[in-house]
Design a protein around this motif. Sequence first.
Motif, PDB file in Angstrom:
ATOM      1  N   PRO A   1       1.804   6.388   7.627  1.00  0.00           N
ATOM      2  CA  PRO A   1       2.751   6.584   6.525  1.00  0.00           C
ATOM      3  C   PRO A   1       4.141   6.949   7.039  1.00  0.00           C
ATOM      4  O   PRO A   1       4.266   7.722   8.003  1.00  0.00           O
ATOM      5  CB  PRO A   1       2.139   7.751   5.737  1.00  0.00           C
ATOM      6  N   PRO A   2       5.200   6.423   6.425  1.00  0.00           N
ATOM      7  CA  PRO A   2       6.551   6.669   6.950  1.00  0.00           C
ATOM      8  C   PRO A   2       6.925   8.143   6.974  1.00  0.00           C
ATOM      9  O   PRO A   2       7.715   8.568   7.817  1.00  0.00           O
ATOM     10  CB  PRO A   2       7.456   5.870   6.011  1.00  0.00           C
TER      11      PRO A   2
ATOM     12  N   PRO B   1       0.834  -1.208   0.000  1.00  0.00           N
ATOM     13  CA  PRO B   1       0.000   0.000   0.000  1.00  0.00           C
ATOM     14  C   PRO B   1       0.861   1.248   0.000  1.00  0.00           C
ATOM     15  O   PRO B   1       1.922   1.274   0.632  1.00  0.00           O
ATOM     16  CB  PRO B   1      -0.803  -0.119   1.296  1.00  0.00           C
ATOM     17  N   LEU B   2       0.413   2.257  -0.731  1.00  0.00           N
ATOM     18  CA  LEU B   2       1.199   3.497  -0.824  1.00  0.00           C
ATOM     19  C   LEU B   2       0.534   4.609  -0.041  1.00  0.00           C
ATOM     20  O   LEU B   2      -0.695   4.691   0.028  1.00  0.00           O
ATOM     21  CB  LEU B   2       1.342   3.916  -2.287  1.00  0.00           C
ATOM     22  N   SER B   3       1.347   5.463   0.534  1.00  0.00           N
ATOM     23  CA  SER B   3       0.819   6.627   1.236  1.00  0.00           C
ATOM     24  C   SER B   3       0.460   7.700   0.212  1.00  0.00           C
ATOM     25  O   SER B   3       0.780   7.569  -0.972  1.00  0.00           O
ATOM     26  CB  SER B   3       1.884   7.172   2.190  1.00  0.00           C
ATOM     27  N   ALA B   4      -0.174   8.791   0.714  1.00  0.00           N
ATOM     28  CA  ALA B   4      -0.555   9.885  -0.199  1.00  0.00           C
ATOM     29  C   ALA B   4       0.679  10.442  -0.901  1.00  0.00           C
ATOM     30  O   ALA B   4       0.606  10.915  -2.048  1.00  0.00           O
ATOM     31  CB  ALA B   4      -1.267  10.972   0.596  1.00  0.00           C
ATOM     32  N   ALA B   5       1.840  10.363  -0.243  1.00  0.00           N
ATOM     33  CA  ALA B   5       3.063  10.889  -0.861  1.00  0.00           C
ATOM     34  C   ALA B   5       3.695   9.882  -1.824  1.00  0.00           C
ATOM     35  O   ALA B   5       4.753  10.144  -2.404  1.00  0.00           O
ATOM     36  CB  ALA B   5       4.064  11.249   0.238  1.00  0.00           C
TER      37      ALA B   5
ATOM     38  N   ALA C   1       5.903   1.983  10.251  1.00  0.00           N
ATOM     39  CA  ALA C   1       4.806   2.091   9.277  1.00  0.00           C
ATOM     40  C   ALA C   1       4.235   0.705   8.964  1.00  0.00           C
ATOM     41  O   ALA C   1       3.016   0.518   8.891  1.00  0.00           O
ATOM     42  CB  ALA C   1       5.319   2.747   7.998  1.00  0.00           C
ATOM     43  N   HIS C   2       5.137  -0.257   8.815  1.00  0.00           N
ATOM     44  CA  HIS C   2       4.740  -1.630   8.506  1.00  0.00           C
ATOM     45  C   HIS C   2       3.859  -2.219   9.604  1.00  0.00           C
ATOM     46  O   HIS C   2       2.929  -2.971   9.343  1.00  0.00           O
ATOM     47  CB  HIS C   2       6.025  -2.454   8.358  1.00  0.00           C
TER      48      HIS C   2
ATOM     49  N   PRO D   1       5.823   3.531   0.052  1.00  0.00           N
ATOM     50  CA  PRO D   1       5.223   2.315   0.596  1.00  0.00           C
ATOM     51  C   PRO D   1       4.942   2.488   2.090  1.00  0.00           C
ATOM     52  O   PRO D   1       5.779   3.041   2.808  1.00  0.00           O
ATOM     53  CB  PRO D   1       6.305   1.252   0.365  1.00  0.00           C
ATOM     54  N   ILE D   2       3.747   2.059   2.530  1.00  0.00           N
ATOM     55  CA  ILE D   2       3.481   2.079   3.982  1.00  0.00           C
ATOM     56  C   ILE D   2       4.016   0.757   4.502  1.00  0.00           C
ATOM     57  O   ILE D   2       3.317  -0.239   4.556  1.00  0.00           O
ATOM     58  CB  ILE D   2       1.982   2.260   4.281  1.00  0.00           C
ATOM     59  N   GLY D   3       5.254   0.745   4.820  1.00  0.00           N
ATOM     60  CA  GLY D   3       5.912  -0.488   5.227  1.00  0.00           C
ATOM     61  C   GLY D   3       7.172  -0.681   4.411  1.00  0.00           C
ATOM     62  O   GLY D   3       7.871   0.290   4.102  1.00  0.00           O
ATOM     63  N   PHE D   4       7.437  -1.930   4.050  1.00  0.00           N
ATOM     64  CA  PHE D   4       8.696  -2.219   3.380  1.00  0.00           C
ATOM     65  C   PHE D   4       8.604  -1.871   1.896  1.00  0.00           C
ATOM     66  O   PHE D   4       7.561  -2.020   1.281  1.00  0.00           O
ATOM     67  CB  PHE D   4       9.037  -3.698   3.525  1.00  0.00           C
ATOM     68  N   GLY D   5       9.681  -1.419   1.327  1.00  0.00           N
ATOM     69  CA  GLY D   5       9.700  -1.117  -0.107  1.00  0.00           C
ATOM     70  C   GLY D   5      10.741  -0.064  -0.437  1.00  0.00           C
ATOM     71  O   GLY D   5      11.426   0.470   0.443  1.00  0.00           O
ATOM     72  N   ARG D   6      10.825   0.248  -1.733  1.00  0.00           N
ATOM     73  CA  ARG D   6      11.871   1.153  -2.225  1.00  0.00           C
ATOM     74  C   ARG D   6      11.490   2.608  -2.002  1.00  0.00           C
ATOM     75  O   ARG D   6      11.149   3.310  -2.945  1.00  0.00           O
ATOM     76  CB  ARG D   6      12.090   0.918  -3.717  1.00  0.00           C
ATOM     77  N   MET D   7      11.540   3.031  -0.773  1.00  0.00           N
ATOM     78  CA  MET D   7      11.242   4.439  -0.477  1.00  0.00           C
ATOM     79  C   MET D   7      12.534   5.240  -0.578  1.00  0.00           C
ATOM     80  O   MET D   7      13.593   4.787  -0.147  1.00  0.00           O
ATOM     81  CB  MET D   7      10.693   4.520   0.948  1.00  0.00           C
ATOM     82  N   HIS D   8      12.449   6.432  -1.159  1.00  0.00           N
ATOM     83  CA  HIS D   8      13.637   7.288  -1.199  1.00  0.00           C
ATOM     84  C   HIS D   8      14.020   7.703   0.213  1.00  0.00           C
ATOM     85  O   HIS D   8      13.156   7.859   1.065  1.00  0.00           O
ATOM     86  CB  HIS D   8      13.367   8.533  -2.053  1.00  0.00           C
TER      87      HIS D   8
END
Length: 794
Positions: free
Chosen positions: A530-531, A10-14, A524-525, A17-24
């Motif tokens: 959201p992170p 799931p993605l946040s409004a920004a 977040a996970h 990823p809300i949790g694990f994933g390729r977030m900058h």
Amino acid sequence: MTALEDAPVPLSAAGNPIGFGRMHRKEDVRFLRGEGNYVDDVQLPGMLYGAILRSPYAHARINGIDTSAAEALPGVKAVITGAVLETLGLAWMPTLSYDTQAVLATDKVRFQGQEVAFVVAESKYIARDALELIDVDYEPLPAVADAKKALDADAPVIRDDKEGKTDNHIYDWEAGNKEETDAAFANAEVVVTEDILYPRVHPAPMETCGSVAHMDPTTGKLKLWTTTQAPHAHRTVYALVAGLPEQNIQVISPDIGGGFGNKVPIYPGYVCSIVGSIVTGKPVKWMEDRAENLMSTGFARDYHMKVSIASTREGKIQAVKVDVLADHGAFNGVAQPTKYPAGFFHIFTGSYDYPAAYCNVTAVYTNKAPGGVAYACSFRITEAVYAIERIVDCLAAELKMDSAELRLKNLLRPEQFPYTTPTGWEYDSGDYEKTMRVAMDMAGYDQLRAEQAEKRARGEYMGIGISFFTEGVGAGPRKHMDILGLGMADGCDLRVHPTGKAQVRLSVQSQGQGHETTFAQIVAHELGIPPEDIEVIHGDTDNTPFGLGTYGSRSTPVSGAAAALVARKVRDKARLIAAAALECAPDDLEWELGRWYVKGDPERGRTIQEIAMDAHGALELPEGVEGHLDAQVVYNPPNLTYPYGCYICVVDVDPGTGQVKVRRFIAVDDCGPRINPMIVEGQVHGGLADGIGMALMELIAFDDDGNNLGGSFMDYLLPTAMECPDWELGETVTPSPHHPIGAKGVGESATVGSPAAVVNAVIDAISPFGVRHADMPLTPANVWRAIQGSPVRT
Ligand code: CDP
């Protein structure tokens, strides 16, 4: 693709990823704009500047120090010597290995670059000018720079400050079963022995070490901004050594420009800046320069290893033994768990299944800078991995067997986990063969061997090197591990504000690994916040819970677990509050990311943000439920986590010049689930570059008199993009069974695993010349000498 990436994130409004994933990385916003806040950026009103006078000799008696000319220089505020510190009881300080280290030399200097005097002045230029005016009457003494000569009967005694000390011996330590191992060797069909040196290298972080000390004369509170990887541990040591009340010491570790183990020890410069501030009543800044960093702060490795392996003729390994001579320099400044003076070296049994192993380590003092820090590895695991992965290749050469086939024949099998090694470690999980096959497929191993054969036939020297490594990271279980008596558990606090935004406070400290992002992702996970709504706070002892800091890839295994558990604690509390708001029993509620809802009636629920407002608002809370939405945990890891990987390196060697070109590098890592795969890949890229550096070019060398020959980046060579190929990364995912999110540490895997792959590849390339081993660094000169058959000198 990891299993986690396969699942929809799931993605946040920004868009994160809300949790694990390729977030900058959240922290990059300030780093990329040059707006980081490092120790050298700290400016305080009335601040003074310190500079250290260092010894030009490796070993010399000090007959006197005349500071009068320096004191007379306009702008100089104080000149502090060992004699001044003696009056304060601060001339010597404890190291993190229960040794002592001179803050400023009193009786003798014991390595070139040792701290002799500290000048405090109005500007750093005046402070440095004043150093020239200090007159030290040195009486040079014979020096011991070679560990192999340190225990000779006629070797000068370096630590004669220690009562009754008549030699340079520090400790003997052993692990494993000697009798069983000797018996296995006595009965073995094949035995291979090699002398293998892991030479002295330096972590060389981009930011050198430094501190700004401000002892407020009115409040008696000491504020210390300092380049430390372990702010809480440092604060406790300062309190114990200086007798200052611990609550009156605030250690702040702001943005740190790389640590790699170099910023774990307490250095004399930190202590001098504190004393400088006490003496002058002003804040004092001390920042070392590059040469000072390379010559005097924590070095790594310097392990002379005699490694033997016993096997059947078919290549079934039966036993391994290692005899180590460990060069600790003039003071045993190693930071590692008390029970393990040689760190976790006994993980040298590697990733293979055999019953008998034994190692013994003898440590000695030499006239070299102290250290032995865990440079991007968990306490000597790099040395251990290098020893086993080199000797397995030597065995393959002896048996004339393909080194991949030999490894596959001996790797631990999945059903053996949890696996207890012959030296007593319990590996948590692994599917080694799978990881090795992924690496071999990515490399096109069989085609590479065919290409090598063709090239050899026409006089071209290509090499293929494999390293299969297992690390033990996440120190560590309190019952086994402490540093200076401090247990290695980590605290974590989580506070969710009324509007549903959160702050998580960590005891670990990032030096560039992206904690501000990944720890927000862990929370977040677990909570569905959201992170970008979660601020990560670290590196300030007044604002974070106690813990022993970041090194040995321990942040994710220990603090990462603490962050997951504290979020779960908040989630449990949120359930009670949601039940009150929804007028149902807590057991009637079900969790989905970010929300508790009534089982069978998904429309009736409360989001974590709504619950946060309820927790702070007018809602009547059930009996026993306190208001607000926050929690605290201390995580005491039940075991280390054991990441592992298979690396394959392909090199081309020019036999005429000895020049090595790393053509390909395949790295398959298994660190369990990846919180942020992009950050993990960045960690692996950096570690692989480190490995190429150590294998091919890095060396802190000394001449026979103990003069340091590697005190600048002109001599101490670091790899650049020019020496690095396009990394080819792969992964397998085997969760740790005891970690709340299954994650294992990864920050150091590539530094640990890659040097052996590079060296194995180079030796494989030049094996037609009869070379079975050559020591790092494999510079063109050393490779050329090995080809010519002359011993390699490092
Ligand atoms: O202690 P240190 O941060 O140096 O090492 P680490 O715990 O291995 O983590 C290095 C970086 O990789 C951190 O930002 C971790 O959160 C991240 N990481 C990850 O995303 N997934 C893992 N399984 C392990 C680490």
